[in-house]
Design a protein around this motif. Structure first.
Motif, short mmCIF file in Angstrom:
data_model
loop_
_atom_site.label_atom_id
_atom_site.label_comp_id
_atom_site.label_asym_id
_atom_site.label_seq_id
_atom_site.Cartn_x
_atom_site.Cartn_y
_atom_site.Cartn_z
N GLY A 192 10.97 1.94 9.83
CA GLY A 192 11.23 3.28 10.34
C GLY A 192 10.31 3.74 11.44
N LYS A 193 9.26 3.02 11.73
CA LYS A 193 8.37 3.40 12.83
C LYS A 193 8.91 2.83 14.13
CE LYS A 193 3.81 4.36 11.26
NZ LYS A 193 2.41 4.00 11.41
N LYS A 246 0.83 -1.21 0.00
CA LYS A 246 0.00 0.00 0.00
C LYS A 246 0.86 1.26 0.00
CE LYS A 246 -4.16 -1.92 2.02
NZ LYS A 246 -5.18 -1.78 3.06
N GLY A 247 1.93 1.26 -0.79
CA GLY A 247 2.78 2.44 -0.94
C GLY A 247 3.75 2.67 0.19
N LYS A 248 3.87 1.75 1.11
CA LYS A 248 4.79 1.91 2.25
C LYS A 248 5.83 0.80 2.21
CE LYS A 248 1.26 3.97 5.10
NZ LYS A 248 0.42 3.85 6.27
N LEU A 249 7.03 1.12 2.63
CA LEU A 249 8.10 0.15 2.71
C LEU A 249 7.97 -0.63 4.02
CD1 LEU A 249 10.68 -0.85 1.30
CD2 LEU A 249 11.94 0.79 2.67
N CYS A 250 7.94 -1.95 3.91
CA CYS A 250 7.73 -2.81 5.08
C CYS A 250 8.79 -3.89 5.14
CB CYS A 250 6.35 -3.47 5.01
SG CYS A 250 4.98 -2.31 5.05
N GLU A 251 9.13 -4.28 6.36
CA GLU A 251 10.07 -5.39 6.55
C GLU A 251 9.28 -6.66 6.85
OE1 GLU A 251 12.55 -5.16 10.07
OE2 GLU A 251 11.12 -3.79 10.98
N ILE A 252 9.83 -7.79 6.41
CA ILE A 252 9.18 -9.07 6.62
C ILE A 252 9.67 -9.62 7.96
CG2 ILE A 252 8.80 -11.37 5.70
CD1 ILE A 252 9.76 -10.23 2.97
#
Length: 56
Positions: A41-42, A19-25
């Protein structure tokens, strides 16, 4: 994305877009073919589970 590709990205410690956000698995569920991901980054990112087909 196929589940096999998702597993390869997890093994390489790579990130994915959702959804347009960079996420880590964070983890994988082989039975349901889902991934537990959290936004990069959060400070207090809440992990959530998504199907492999919804990731890019």
């Amino acid at each position: 994305m196929t589940y096999e590709r998702l597993k390869a990205l997890y093994d390489a410690e790579a990130n994915v877009h959702y959804k347009g956000k960079l996420c880590e698995i964070i983890g994988l569920n082989d039975n349901k073919q889902t991934a537990k991901i959290a936004e990069v980054g959060k400070m207090f990112a809440i992990p959530f589970e998504v199907k492999a087909e919804k990731l890019s």
